[in-house]
Scaffold this motif. Structure first.
Motif, PDB file in Angstrom:
ATOM      1  N   ARG A  25      38.748 108.648  40.576  1.00 58.61           N
ATOM      2  CA  ARG A  25      39.007 108.119  38.948  1.00 58.61           C
ATOM      3  C   ARG A  25      38.479 106.849  39.015  1.00 58.61           C
ATOM      4  O   ARG A  25      38.783 105.854  39.524  1.00 58.61           O
ATOM      5  N   HIS A  56      39.732 104.629  42.014  1.00 60.72           N
ATOM      6  CA  HIS A  56      40.378 105.370  42.892  1.00 60.72           C
ATOM      7  C   HIS A  56      39.808 106.274  43.883  1.00 60.72           C
ATOM      8  O   HIS A  56      38.458 106.716  43.263  1.00 60.72           O
ATOM      9  N   SER A  88      44.976 104.490  49.087  1.00 58.50           N
ATOM     10  CA  SER A  88      45.292 104.058  49.408  1.00 58.50           C
ATOM     11  C   SER A  88      45.526 103.222  49.205  1.00 58.50           C
ATOM     12  O   SER A  88      46.173 102.508  47.809  1.00 58.50           O
ATOM     13  N   ARG A 111      46.903 100.238  47.783  1.00 54.62           N
ATOM     14  CA  ARG A 111      46.810  99.490  46.209  1.00 54.62           C
ATOM     15  C   ARG A 111      45.515  98.776  46.131  1.00 54.62           C
ATOM     16  O   ARG A 111      44.627  98.364  45.973  1.00 54.62           O
ATOM     17  N   ARG A 118      44.557 115.357  42.606  1.00 64.07           N
ATOM     18  CA  ARG A 118      45.746 114.315  43.648  1.00 64.07           C
ATOM     19  C   ARG A 118      46.075 112.995  43.095  1.00 64.07           C
ATOM     20  O   ARG A 118      45.964 112.650  42.330  1.00 64.07           O
ATOM     21  N   SER A 128      49.280 109.893  43.358  1.00 64.53           N
ATOM     22  CA  SER A 128      50.302 108.758  43.902  1.00 64.53           C
ATOM     23  C   SER A 128      51.389 108.548  42.897  1.00 64.53           C
ATOM     24  O   SER A 128      52.945 107.424  43.254  1.00 64.53           O
ATOM     25  N   ASN A 154      59.847  99.811  43.096  1.00 63.01           N
ATOM     26  CA  ASN A 154      58.570 100.396  42.007  1.00 63.01           C
ATOM     27  C   ASN A 154      58.954 101.857  41.916  1.00 63.01           C
ATOM     28  O   ASN A 154      57.493 102.326  41.968  1.00 63.01           O
ATOM     29  N   ARG A 196      53.964 110.277  46.998  1.00 64.12           N
ATOM     30  CA  ARG A 196      53.623 108.640  47.089  1.00 64.12           C
ATOM     31  C   ARG A 196      54.565 108.257  48.330  1.00 64.12           C
ATOM     32  O   ARG A 196      55.317 108.500  48.940  1.00 64.12           O
ATOM     33  N   VAL A 197      52.636 108.089  48.862  1.00 64.28           N
ATOM     34  CA  VAL A 197      53.478 107.373  50.693  1.00 64.28           C
ATOM     35  C   VAL A 197      53.799 105.726  50.067  1.00 64.28           C
ATOM     36  O   VAL A 197      53.481 104.727  49.293  1.00 64.28           O
ATOM     37  N   ASN A 220      55.755 102.663  51.906  1.00 67.22           N
ATOM     38  CA  ASN A 220      56.245 101.696  53.445  1.00 67.22           C
ATOM     39  C   ASN A 220      57.348 100.755  53.498  1.00 67.22           C
ATOM     40  O   ASN A 220      57.220 100.684  54.340  1.00 67.22           O
TER      41      ASN A 220
HETATM   42  C1  LIG Z   1      49.813 103.840  54.198  1.00 64.43           C
HETATM   43  C2  LIG Z   1      49.702 103.460  52.259  1.00 64.43           C
HETATM   44  C3  LIG Z   1      50.710 102.335  52.590  1.00 64.43           C
HETATM   45  C4  LIG Z   1      51.622 102.984  51.295  1.00 64.43           C
HETATM   46  N1  LIG Z   1      52.497 102.256  50.956  1.00 64.43           N
HETATM   47  C5  LIG Z   1      53.012 101.887  49.807  1.00 64.43           C
HETATM   48  C6  LIG Z   1      54.012 101.245  48.883  1.00 64.43           C
HETATM   49  O1  LIG Z   1      54.592 100.592  50.152  1.00 64.43           O
HETATM   50  N2  LIG Z   1      54.670 101.166  48.245  1.00 64.43           N
HETATM   51  C7  LIG Z   1      53.665 101.263  47.259  1.00 64.43           C
HETATM   52  O2  LIG Z   1      54.247 100.886  45.465  1.00 64.43           O
HETATM   53  N3  LIG Z   1      52.805 102.158  47.110  1.00 64.43           N
HETATM   54  C8  LIG Z   1      52.149 102.390  48.360  1.00 64.43           C
HETATM   55  N4  LIG Z   1      51.028 103.127  48.915  1.00 64.43           N
HETATM   56  C9  LIG Z   1      50.703 103.962  47.528  1.00 64.43           C
HETATM   57  C10 LIG Z   1      49.746 103.538  46.730  1.00 64.43           C
HETATM   58  O3  LIG Z   1      49.315 101.777  46.362  1.00 64.43           O
HETATM   59  C11 LIG Z   1      48.960 103.977  45.858  1.00 64.43           C
HETATM   60  O4  LIG Z   1      48.308 105.304  46.996  1.00 64.43           O
HETATM   61  C12 LIG Z   1      47.546 104.233  45.801  1.00 64.43           C
HETATM   62  O5  LIG Z   1      47.708 103.462  43.983  1.00 64.43           O
HETATM   63  C13 LIG Z   1      46.298 105.279  44.772  1.00 64.43           C
HETATM   64  O6  LIG Z   1      47.023 105.592  44.017  1.00 64.43           O
HETATM   65  P1  LIG Z   1      46.186 107.279  43.731  1.00 64.43           P
HETATM   66  O7  LIG Z   1      46.253 108.195  45.444  1.00 64.43           O
HETATM   67  O8  LIG Z   1      46.872 107.531  42.781  1.00 64.43           O
HETATM   68  O9  LIG Z   1      45.163 107.188  43.455  1.00 64.43           O
HETATM   69  C14 LIG Z   1      50.671 103.404  49.882  1.00 64.43           C
HETATM   70  C15 LIG Z   1      49.410 104.308  50.364  1.00 64.43           C
HETATM   71  C16 LIG Z   1      49.045 104.780  51.780  1.00 64.43           C
HETATM   72  C17 LIG Z   1      48.037 104.969  51.348  1.00 64.43           C
END
Ligand SMILES: Cc1cc2nc3c(=O)[nH]c(=O)nc-3n(C[C@H](O)[C@H](O)[C@H](O)COP(=O)(O)O)c2cc1C
Length: 481
Positions: A72, A84, A89, A91, A295, A297, A379, A433-434, A436
Protein backbone atom coordinates in the motif's frame (compact mmCIF):
# COMPACT_ATOMS: atom_id res chain seq x y z
CA UNK A 1 36.63 -10.81 28.48
CA UNK A 2 33.31 -10.34 26.78
CA UNK A 3 32.96 -11.33 23.12
CA UNK A 4 31.82 -9.08 20.27
CA UNK A 5 28.42 -10.75 20.41
CA UNK A 6 27.98 -10.26 24.14
CA UNK A 7 28.97 -6.60 23.82
CA UNK A 8 26.47 -6.10 21.01
CA UNK A 9 23.70 -7.83 22.98
CA UNK A 10 24.33 -5.54 25.94
CA UNK A 11 24.67 -2.42 23.84
CA UNK A 12 21.47 -2.85 21.84
CA UNK A 13 19.25 -4.24 24.60
CA UNK A 14 20.40 -2.49 27.74
CA UNK A 15 22.22 0.62 26.61
CA UNK A 16 20.22 1.48 23.54
CA UNK A 17 18.89 4.70 25.05
CA UNK A 18 22.44 6.08 24.96
CA UNK A 19 23.19 5.11 21.33
CA UNK A 20 23.64 8.17 19.11
CA UNK A 21 21.45 6.65 16.36
CA UNK A 22 18.53 6.47 18.78
CA UNK A 23 19.10 10.03 19.93
CA UNK A 24 18.60 11.35 16.42
CA UNK A 25 22.30 12.07 15.87
CA UNK A 26 22.57 10.62 12.37
CA UNK A 27 20.55 11.01 9.15
CA UNK A 28 16.85 11.60 8.80
CA UNK A 29 14.13 10.97 6.27
CA UNK A 30 14.20 13.71 3.64
CA UNK A 31 17.97 14.30 3.88
CA UNK A 32 19.57 14.62 0.43
CA UNK A 33 21.70 11.50 0.99
CA UNK A 34 18.89 9.35 2.40
CA UNK A 35 19.31 5.89 0.84
CA UNK A 36 16.65 4.62 -1.58
CA UNK A 37 14.14 2.09 -0.21
CA UNK A 38 14.48 -0.17 -3.24
CA UNK A 39 17.53 -1.44 -5.09
CA UNK A 40 17.69 -0.23 -8.69
CA UNK A 41 18.65 -3.37 -10.57
CA UNK A 42 20.16 -2.11 -13.80
CA UNK A 43 21.93 -3.83 -16.68
CA UNK A 44 20.82 -7.36 -15.74
CA UNK A 45 18.24 -9.54 -17.49
CA UNK A 46 14.81 -8.91 -16.00
CA UNK A 47 11.67 -10.99 -16.13
CA UNK A 48 8.42 -9.22 -15.22
CA UNK A 49 6.19 -11.44 -13.11
CA UNK A 50 2.51 -11.86 -13.88
CA UNK A 51 0.14 -9.73 -11.78
CA UNK A 52 -0.34 -11.68 -8.55
CA UNK A 53 -3.79 -13.13 -8.04
CA UNK A 54 -5.79 -11.56 -5.21
CA UNK A 55 -5.95 -15.04 -3.63
CA UNK A 56 -2.96 -17.12 -2.67
CA UNK A 57 -2.63 -19.52 -5.58
CA UNK A 58 0.48 -21.69 -5.86
CA UNK A 59 2.38 -19.53 -8.38
CA UNK A 60 5.82 -17.95 -8.05
CA UNK A 61 4.33 -14.49 -8.59
CA UNK A 62 2.05 -15.02 -5.58
CA UNK A 63 4.85 -16.53 -3.46
CA UNK A 64 7.09 -13.50 -3.94
CA UNK A 65 4.41 -10.84 -3.79
CA UNK A 66 2.74 -12.11 -0.62
CA UNK A 67 6.10 -12.78 1.02
CA UNK A 68 7.61 -9.35 0.53
CA UNK A 69 5.67 -7.33 -2.03
CA UNK A 70 4.63 -3.67 -1.88
CA UNK A 71 1.11 -3.58 -0.45
CA UNK A 72 0.00 0.00 0.00
CA UNK A 73 0.83 3.64 -0.47
CA UNK A 74 0.10 6.13 2.28
CA UNK A 75 -0.64 9.74 1.39
CA UNK A 76 -1.80 12.79 3.31
CA UNK A 77 -0.34 15.26 5.80
CA UNK A 78 0.26 12.63 8.51
CA UNK A 79 1.71 9.98 6.21
CA UNK A 80 5.37 9.87 7.23
CA UNK A 81 6.33 6.81 5.24
CA UNK A 82 4.69 6.33 1.83
CA UNK A 83 5.67 2.76 0.93
CA UNK A 84 4.39 -0.23 2.90
CA UNK A 85 5.05 -3.89 2.28
CA UNK A 86 3.38 -7.07 3.46
CA UNK A 87 5.92 -7.30 6.31
CA UNK A 88 6.51 -4.41 8.73
CA UNK A 89 9.80 -2.56 8.82
CA UNK A 90 11.07 0.06 11.29
CA UNK A 91 10.20 3.44 9.72
CA UNK A 92 9.53 1.53 6.48
CA UNK A 93 13.24 1.48 5.58
CA UNK A 94 13.02 -2.11 4.28
CA UNK A 95 16.67 -3.19 4.63
CA UNK A 96 15.78 -6.81 3.81
CA UNK A 97 16.51 -7.89 0.25
CA UNK A 98 14.91 -11.06 -1.10
CA UNK A 99 16.72 -13.34 -3.56
CA UNK A 100 15.68 -16.72 -4.85
CA UNK A 101 17.19 -19.69 -6.60
CA UNK A 102 14.94 -21.28 -9.21
CA UNK A 103 15.35 -24.35 -11.42
CA UNK A 104 14.72 -23.85 -15.11
CA UNK A 105 10.98 -23.17 -15.38
CA UNK A 106 9.28 -22.14 -18.63
CA UNK A 107 10.81 -18.88 -19.80
CA UNK A 108 13.07 -18.55 -16.71
CA UNK A 109 16.60 -20.00 -16.89
CA UNK A 110 17.91 -21.78 -13.77
CA UNK A 111 19.81 -19.45 -11.52
CA UNK A 112 19.77 -16.88 -8.75
CA UNK A 113 17.38 -13.97 -8.98
CA UNK A 114 16.70 -10.79 -7.01
CA UNK A 115 13.06 -9.99 -6.36
CA UNK A 116 12.47 -6.42 -7.55
CA UNK A 117 9.37 -5.68 -5.48
CA UNK A 118 8.92 -2.14 -6.80
CA UNK A 119 8.36 -3.53 -10.29
CA UNK A 120 7.20 -7.01 -9.29
CA UNK A 121 9.90 -8.55 -11.47
CA UNK A 122 12.75 -11.02 -11.19
CA UNK A 123 16.28 -9.88 -12.01
CA UNK A 124 18.76 -12.59 -12.96
CA UNK A 125 21.88 -12.01 -10.87
CA UNK A 126 23.63 -15.30 -11.74
CA UNK A 127 22.55 -17.75 -14.41
CA UNK A 128 23.22 -21.47 -14.43
CA UNK A 129 23.62 -21.99 -10.68
CA UNK A 130 22.63 -25.51 -9.63
CA UNK A 131 20.89 -26.08 -6.31
CA UNK A 132 23.97 -28.07 -5.19
CA UNK A 133 25.95 -24.82 -5.02
CA UNK A 134 23.48 -23.48 -2.46
CA UNK A 135 23.41 -26.87 -0.74
CA UNK A 136 27.19 -26.72 -0.35
CA UNK A 137 26.93 -23.24 1.18
CA UNK A 138 24.33 -24.31 3.76
CA UNK A 139 25.89 -27.74 4.28
CA UNK A 140 22.70 -29.61 3.41
CA UNK A 141 21.28 -31.62 0.56
CA UNK A 142 18.68 -29.32 -1.01
CA UNK A 143 17.69 -31.76 -3.78
CA UNK A 144 13.93 -31.59 -4.24
CA UNK A 145 13.63 -27.90 -3.35
CA UNK A 146 11.66 -26.10 -6.05
CA UNK A 147 12.72 -22.67 -4.80
CA UNK A 148 15.37 -21.48 -2.34
CA UNK A 149 14.89 -18.06 -0.80
CA UNK A 150 17.90 -16.09 0.42
CA UNK A 151 17.33 -13.12 2.72
CA UNK A 152 20.02 -10.44 2.90
CA UNK A 153 20.28 -7.13 4.74
CA UNK A 154 21.35 -3.87 3.10
CA UNK A 155 22.47 -2.30 6.37
CA UNK A 156 22.86 1.34 5.31
CA UNK A 157 19.16 1.65 4.50
CA UNK A 158 18.49 1.52 8.24
CA UNK A 159 21.95 2.46 9.54
CA UNK A 160 21.89 5.92 7.89
CA UNK A 161 19.49 6.84 10.71
CA UNK A 162 20.22 4.33 13.45
CA UNK A 163 23.98 3.76 13.08
CA UNK A 164 25.22 0.45 14.45
CA UNK A 165 21.89 -0.23 16.22
CA UNK A 166 20.60 -1.06 12.73
CA UNK A 167 21.99 -4.60 12.94
CA UNK A 168 19.39 -5.45 15.58
CA UNK A 169 16.56 -4.10 13.42
CA UNK A 170 17.91 -5.84 10.32
CA UNK A 171 18.09 -9.22 12.08
CA UNK A 172 14.56 -8.79 13.50
CA UNK A 173 13.20 -7.83 10.09
CA UNK A 174 14.86 -10.72 8.26
CA UNK A 175 13.18 -12.98 10.82
CA UNK A 176 9.78 -11.43 10.22
CA UNK A 177 10.18 -11.74 6.45
CA UNK A 178 11.25 -15.38 6.85
CA UNK A 179 8.20 -15.94 9.05
CA UNK A 180 5.99 -14.46 6.38
CA UNK A 181 7.59 -16.60 3.66
CA UNK A 182 6.85 -19.71 5.73
CA UNK A 183 3.20 -18.68 6.14
CA UNK A 184 2.80 -17.91 2.44
CA UNK A 185 4.59 -21.06 1.32
CA UNK A 186 2.46 -23.07 3.77
CA UNK A 187 -0.72 -21.67 2.23
CA UNK A 188 0.59 -22.77 -1.16
CA UNK A 189 1.04 -26.34 0.05
CA UNK A 190 4.83 -25.98 0.23
CA UNK A 191 7.09 -26.45 3.24
CA UNK A 192 10.14 -24.50 4.21
CA UNK A 193 13.41 -25.35 5.94
CA UNK A 194 15.13 -22.44 7.63
CA UNK A 195 18.93 -22.47 7.49
CA UNK A 196 20.71 -20.02 9.78
CA UNK A 197 24.01 -21.80 9.39
CA UNK A 198 25.89 -21.39 6.14
CA UNK A 199 29.30 -20.44 4.82
CA UNK A 200 28.74 -16.71 4.43
CA UNK A 201 31.43 -16.09 1.83
CA UNK A 202 29.92 -18.80 -0.41
CA UNK A 203 26.51 -17.14 -0.52
CA UNK A 204 28.09 -13.75 -0.86
CA UNK A 205 30.06 -14.90 -3.91
CA UNK A 206 27.10 -16.67 -5.50
CA UNK A 207 24.83 -13.62 -5.12
CA UNK A 208 27.56 -11.06 -5.76
CA UNK A 209 26.84 -9.28 -2.46
CA UNK A 210 28.98 -6.29 -1.57
CA UNK A 211 29.82 -7.34 2.00
CA UNK A 212 29.85 -5.78 4.57
CA UNK A 213 27.37 -3.29 3.06
CA UNK A 214 25.06 -6.21 2.31
CA UNK A 215 25.14 -9.54 4.12
CA UNK A 216 23.26 -12.82 3.59
CA UNK A 217 21.31 -13.51 6.81
CA UNK A 218 19.03 -16.50 6.25
CA UNK A 219 18.16 -19.21 3.73
CA UNK A 220 14.77 -20.92 3.35
CA UNK A 221 14.54 -23.94 1.08
CA UNK A 222 10.98 -24.57 -0.13
CA UNK A 223 9.73 -28.02 -0.97
CA UNK A 224 6.46 -29.11 -2.53
CA UNK A 225 4.22 -31.36 -0.44
CA UNK A 226 4.12 -32.26 3.27
CA UNK A 227 6.70 -31.23 5.83
CA UNK A 228 9.85 -33.35 5.49
CA UNK A 229 12.60 -33.67 8.08
CA UNK A 230 15.76 -31.57 7.92
CA UNK A 231 18.19 -32.90 5.32
CA UNK A 232 21.38 -34.48 6.69
CA UNK A 233 24.40 -32.19 6.56
CA UNK A 234 26.76 -32.78 3.64
CA UNK A 235 30.51 -32.07 3.79
CA UNK A 236 30.85 -28.31 3.41
CA UNK A 237 33.71 -26.50 1.68
CA UNK A 238 36.12 -24.41 3.77
CA UNK A 239 36.37 -20.89 2.37
CA UNK A 240 38.48 -17.97 3.53
CA UNK A 241 36.48 -14.91 4.66
CA UNK A 242 36.14 -12.20 2.02
CA UNK A 243 37.82 -8.81 2.24
CA UNK A 244 35.91 -5.97 3.90
CA UNK A 245 33.83 -3.72 1.62
CA UNK A 246 32.40 -0.31 2.53
CA UNK A 247 29.88 0.73 5.18
CA UNK A 248 30.44 4.05 6.95
CA UNK A 249 32.70 2.95 9.84
CA UNK A 250 32.18 6.24 11.73
CA UNK A 251 28.59 5.26 12.50
CA UNK A 252 28.68 1.51 11.95
CA UNK A 253 31.88 0.17 13.57
CA UNK A 254 30.12 -2.23 16.01
CA UNK A 255 27.68 -3.27 13.26
CA UNK A 256 30.52 -4.34 10.98
CA UNK A 257 32.16 -6.05 13.96
CA UNK A 258 29.10 -8.10 14.95
CA UNK A 259 28.34 -9.17 11.39
CA UNK A 260 31.99 -10.11 10.81
CA UNK A 261 32.04 -12.05 14.10
CA UNK A 262 28.85 -13.88 13.06
CA UNK A 263 30.34 -15.27 9.87
CA UNK A 264 31.11 -18.95 9.49
CA UNK A 265 33.91 -20.31 7.36
CA UNK A 266 32.96 -23.96 7.85
CA UNK A 267 30.06 -25.92 9.24
CA UNK A 268 31.96 -28.65 11.04
CA UNK A 269 30.28 -27.89 14.38
CA UNK A 270 26.51 -27.68 14.45
CA UNK A 271 24.75 -26.89 17.69
CA UNK A 272 21.07 -26.41 18.32
CA UNK A 273 19.15 -24.60 21.02
CA UNK A 274 16.92 -26.26 23.61
CA UNK A 275 13.23 -26.00 22.90
CA UNK A 276 10.32 -28.39 23.57
CA UNK A 277 9.06 -30.61 20.75
CA UNK A 278 5.30 -30.72 20.21
CA UNK A 279 3.03 -32.64 17.87
CA UNK A 280 1.44 -29.85 15.84
CA UNK A 281 0.14 -29.29 12.36
CA UNK A 282 2.10 -26.61 10.48
CA UNK A 283 0.55 -23.19 11.11
CA UNK A 284 -1.86 -22.13 8.37
CA UNK A 285 -3.95 -18.96 8.27
CA UNK A 286 -7.23 -19.07 6.31
CA UNK A 287 -7.63 -16.35 3.65
CA UNK A 288 -4.00 -15.39 4.14
CA UNK A 289 -3.90 -12.99 1.16
CA UNK A 290 -6.74 -10.89 2.60
CA UNK A 291 -5.27 -11.05 6.09
CA UNK A 292 -1.83 -9.91 4.91
CA UNK A 293 -3.37 -6.99 3.02
CA UNK A 294 -5.23 -6.00 6.21
CA UNK A 295 -2.19 -6.31 8.51
CA UNK A 296 -1.17 -2.97 10.03
CA UNK A 297 1.27 -1.64 12.63
CA UNK A 298 -1.12 1.12 13.73
CA UNK A 299 0.47 4.19 12.10
CA UNK A 300 3.31 6.44 13.28
CA UNK A 301 1.31 7.29 16.43
CA UNK A 302 -0.55 4.16 17.58
CA UNK A 303 -3.51 5.29 19.66
CA UNK A 304 -5.78 2.22 19.73
CA UNK A 305 -9.54 2.50 19.99
CA UNK A 306 -10.88 0.61 23.02
CA UNK A 307 -12.39 -2.72 21.88
CA UNK A 308 -12.10 -5.34 24.63
CA UNK A 309 -11.25 -8.92 23.68
CA UNK A 310 -11.21 -12.03 25.83
CA UNK A 311 -8.12 -13.70 27.24
CA UNK A 312 -9.09 -16.69 25.15
CA UNK A 313 -8.77 -14.54 22.00
CA UNK A 314 -5.33 -13.40 23.17
CA UNK A 315 -4.42 -17.06 23.59
CA UNK A 316 -5.69 -17.85 20.09
CA UNK A 317 -3.38 -15.15 18.71
CA UNK A 318 -0.17 -15.97 20.58
CA UNK A 319 -0.31 -19.76 21.06
CA UNK A 320 -0.19 -20.85 17.39
CA UNK A 321 2.65 -18.38 16.79
CA UNK A 322 4.99 -20.68 18.70
CA UNK A 323 4.21 -23.81 16.70
CA UNK A 324 7.23 -25.61 15.22
CA UNK A 325 8.75 -24.91 11.83
CA UNK A 326 11.75 -26.74 10.41
CA UNK A 327 14.89 -24.85 11.40
CA UNK A 328 18.53 -25.72 11.93
CA UNK A 329 18.40 -23.65 15.15
CA UNK A 330 16.52 -26.42 16.98
CA UNK A 331 16.09 -30.19 16.90
CA UNK A 332 13.55 -31.58 14.38
CA UNK A 333 9.98 -31.09 15.63
CA UNK A 334 10.96 -28.52 18.27
CA UNK A 335 9.24 -25.17 18.75
CA UNK A 336 11.09 -21.93 18.02
CA UNK A 337 13.63 -21.27 20.80
CA UNK A 338 11.66 -18.40 22.33
CA UNK A 339 9.01 -18.06 25.03
CA UNK A 340 6.09 -15.64 25.09
CA UNK A 341 4.81 -13.49 27.94
CA UNK A 342 1.69 -11.37 27.71
CA UNK A 343 0.68 -8.25 29.58
CA UNK A 344 -3.12 -8.42 29.26
CA UNK A 345 -4.18 -4.79 29.65
CA UNK A 346 -7.94 -4.80 29.14
CA UNK A 347 -9.24 -8.40 28.90
CA UNK A 348 -13.04 -8.51 28.79
CA UNK A 349 -13.33 -11.77 30.74
CA UNK A 350 -10.39 -12.08 33.07
CA UNK A 351 -7.96 -10.23 35.23
CA UNK A 352 -5.50 -7.78 33.74
CA UNK A 353 -2.01 -8.96 34.53
CA UNK A 354 1.08 -10.70 33.31
CA UNK A 355 0.76 -14.18 31.85
CA UNK A 356 3.17 -16.71 30.45
CA UNK A 357 2.27 -18.93 27.52
CA UNK A 358 2.82 -22.50 28.69
CA UNK A 359 1.68 -25.60 26.80
CA UNK A 360 -0.51 -23.40 24.62
CA UNK A 361 -2.32 -21.77 27.59
CA UNK A 362 -1.89 -18.38 29.23
CA UNK A 363 -0.87 -18.98 32.84
CA UNK A 364 -0.86 -16.04 35.28
CA UNK A 365 2.60 -14.97 36.42
CA UNK A 366 1.45 -11.97 38.34
CA UNK A 367 -2.22 -11.26 38.89
CA UNK A 368 -2.97 -7.58 38.69
CA UNK A 369 0.68 -7.20 37.64
CA UNK A 370 1.10 -4.18 35.46
CA UNK A 371 3.80 -2.73 33.31
CA UNK A 372 1.98 0.59 33.02
CA UNK A 373 4.57 2.53 35.01
CA UNK A 374 7.50 0.96 33.19
CA UNK A 375 6.44 1.34 29.59
CA UNK A 376 6.35 4.88 28.34
CA UNK A 377 6.23 5.87 24.72
CA UNK A 378 5.46 9.11 22.97
CA UNK A 379 3.86 7.31 20.05
CA UNK A 380 2.04 4.30 21.56
CA UNK A 381 -0.92 4.54 23.94
CA UNK A 382 -0.67 1.37 26.01
CA UNK A 383 -3.78 2.19 28.06
CA UNK A 384 -6.19 1.53 25.20
CA UNK A 385 -4.28 -1.43 23.73
CA UNK A 386 -5.54 -4.96 24.38
CA UNK A 387 -2.27 -6.65 25.21
CA UNK A 388 1.47 -6.57 24.80
CA UNK A 389 3.39 -9.72 23.83
CA UNK A 390 7.03 -10.08 24.83
CA UNK A 391 9.18 -12.66 23.08
CA UNK A 392 12.06 -13.74 25.28
CA UNK A 393 14.96 -16.14 24.80
CA UNK A 394 17.88 -17.71 26.62
CA UNK A 395 20.64 -15.48 25.34
CA UNK A 396 23.43 -17.06 27.39
CA UNK A 397 22.70 -20.56 26.09
CA UNK A 398 22.56 -19.23 22.53
CA UNK A 399 25.86 -17.38 22.95
CA UNK A 400 27.49 -20.53 24.38
CA UNK A 401 26.22 -22.83 21.64
CA UNK A 402 26.16 -20.59 18.56
CA UNK A 403 28.81 -18.02 19.48
CA UNK A 404 28.46 -14.52 18.08
CA UNK A 405 26.09 -15.78 15.37
CA UNK A 406 23.56 -16.26 18.17
CA UNK A 407 22.50 -12.62 17.93
CA UNK A 408 21.12 -12.97 14.43
CA UNK A 409 19.84 -16.54 14.91
CA UNK A 410 17.79 -15.70 18.02
CA UNK A 411 16.50 -12.42 16.63
CA UNK A 412 15.51 -14.12 13.40
CA UNK A 413 13.76 -17.01 15.15
CA UNK A 414 11.93 -14.51 17.38
CA UNK A 415 11.09 -12.51 14.23
CA UNK A 416 9.35 -15.55 12.73
CA UNK A 417 7.13 -15.71 15.83
CA UNK A 418 6.60 -11.93 15.85
CA UNK A 419 5.34 -11.94 12.26
CA UNK A 420 2.93 -14.76 13.08
CA UNK A 421 1.55 -12.74 16.03
CA UNK A 422 1.07 -9.67 13.80
CA UNK A 423 -0.69 -11.77 11.14
CA UNK A 424 -2.85 -13.68 13.64
CA UNK A 425 -3.79 -10.32 15.24
CA UNK A 426 -4.88 -9.14 11.79
CA UNK A 427 -7.27 -12.12 11.53
CA UNK A 428 -9.12 -10.41 14.45
CA UNK A 429 -8.90 -6.92 12.86
CA UNK A 430 -6.20 -5.97 15.36
CA UNK A 431 -3.03 -4.05 14.59
CA UNK A 432 0.25 -5.51 15.89
CA UNK A 433 2.93 -2.92 16.60
CA UNK A 434 6.50 -4.10 16.98
CA UNK A 435 8.12 -1.49 19.23
CA UNK A 436 11.70 -1.66 20.48
CA UNK A 437 11.41 1.21 22.97
CA UNK A 438 11.24 -0.81 26.20
CA UNK A 439 13.60 -0.98 29.19
CA UNK A 440 14.89 -4.54 28.81
CA UNK A 441 16.23 -4.95 32.38
CA UNK A 442 13.02 -3.67 33.97
CA UNK A 443 10.87 -5.85 31.72
CA UNK A 444 12.98 -8.91 32.58
CA UNK A 445 12.51 -8.20 36.29
CA UNK A 446 8.78 -7.63 35.93
CA UNK A 447 8.32 -10.85 33.95
CA UNK A 448 10.50 -12.71 36.44
CA UNK A 449 12.96 -13.91 33.78
CA UNK A 450 16.08 -15.84 34.78
CA UNK A 451 19.19 -13.67 34.28
CA UNK A 452 20.25 -15.63 31.17
CA UNK A 453 17.02 -14.67 29.37
CA UNK A 454 16.39 -11.45 27.46
CA UNK A 455 13.28 -9.82 25.99
CA UNK A 456 13.86 -9.57 22.23
CA UNK A 457 10.55 -8.32 20.88
CA UNK A 458 7.69 -6.22 22.21
CA UNK A 459 4.45 -6.32 20.18
CA UNK A 460 1.60 -4.02 21.20
CA UNK A 461 -1.77 -5.26 19.97
CA UNK A 462 -4.91 -3.12 19.69
CA UNK A 463 -7.56 -1.76 17.32
CA UNK A 464 -6.20 0.97 15.06
CA UNK A 465 -8.33 4.11 15.08
CA UNK A 466 -9.29 6.34 12.15
CA UNK A 467 -6.44 8.35 10.69
CA UNK A 468 -5.72 11.26 8.38
CA UNK A 469 -3.45 9.00 6.35
CA UNK A 470 -4.97 7.81 3.08
CA UNK A 471 -4.02 4.16 2.95
CA UNK A 472 -4.25 3.18 -0.69
CA UNK A 473 -3.93 -0.54 -1.44
CA UNK A 474 -1.73 -1.35 -4.43
CA UNK A 475 -4.47 -2.51 -6.80
CA UNK A 476 -4.62 -5.87 -8.49
CA UNK A 477 -5.10 -5.19 -12.15
CA UNK A 478 -5.41 -8.90 -12.84
CA UNK A 479 -8.29 -9.37 -10.37
CA UNK A 480 -9.19 -12.73 -8.81
CA UNK A 481 -7.73 -15.77 -10.54
C1 LIG B 1 11.92 -4.59 13.96
C2 LIG B 1 10.97 -3.44 14.10
C3 LIG B 1 11.17 -2.49 15.08
C4 LIG B 1 10.27 -1.44 15.22
N1 LIG B 1 10.48 -0.52 16.22
C5 LIG B 1 9.59 0.47 16.40
C6 LIG B 1 9.76 1.40 17.47
O1 LIG B 1 10.70 1.29 18.26
N2 LIG B 1 8.84 2.40 17.61
C7 LIG B 1 7.77 2.51 16.77
O2 LIG B 1 6.96 3.41 16.94
N3 LIG B 1 7.58 1.63 15.75
C8 LIG B 1 8.46 0.64 15.54
N4 LIG B 1 8.27 -0.26 14.52
C9 LIG B 1 7.05 -0.15 13.68
C10 LIG B 1 7.28 0.33 12.25
O3 LIG B 1 7.63 1.68 12.16
C11 LIG B 1 6.06 0.01 11.40
O4 LIG B 1 5.97 -1.38 11.32
C12 LIG B 1 6.15 0.58 10.01
O5 LIG B 1 5.75 1.90 10.04
C13 LIG B 1 5.34 -0.19 8.98
O6 LIG B 1 3.96 -0.05 9.16
P1 LIG B 1 2.94 -1.13 8.57
O7 LIG B 1 3.33 -2.42 9.19
O8 LIG B 1 1.57 -0.63 8.99
O9 LIG B 1 3.10 -1.14 7.09
C14 LIG B 1 9.16 -1.32 14.35
C15 LIG B 1 8.97 -2.29 13.35
C16 LIG B 1 9.87 -3.33 13.22
C17 LIG B 1 9.64 -4.35 12.16
Amino acid sequence: MTSTGERYWRRTLHEFGTLPGLRGKYGNEGDPDEPARFTAWRGLPRFPLPTPASRLTDGLSELLHYTYGVSRLELGPLAMWPYHRLVPSARCFFPTELYCWLPETGRLPAGLYAYDAAHHALVLVRAGVAVDALGAAVGADLAGADCVLVFASVFWRTAFRYGDYAYRLCAQEVGMTVGNALLVAGSQGRHGHVHHQFVDADLQRLLGLDWPAESAMSVVALYPGPRPMLAAPARPPVIEPAATGFLDPRTCGPLIEIDAASRRTDLAIRSTLDSPAVEAEPLTVPNLADVLRARRSGGPAFNPVRRPITLHTVEEIVAPALSPHVSDAVAPGACPPVACYVWAITPSDGEPGIYRLQDGRLTPVRRRGTLAGRLRSSNVNYRTANFVAFLVADQEQAQRRLGDRSFRVLNQEAGIVAQRICVLAATRSLAGRVHNGYPAAEISAELGLPTAWQPLFQIVVGTAGPSARYQMPIPFVGGAR
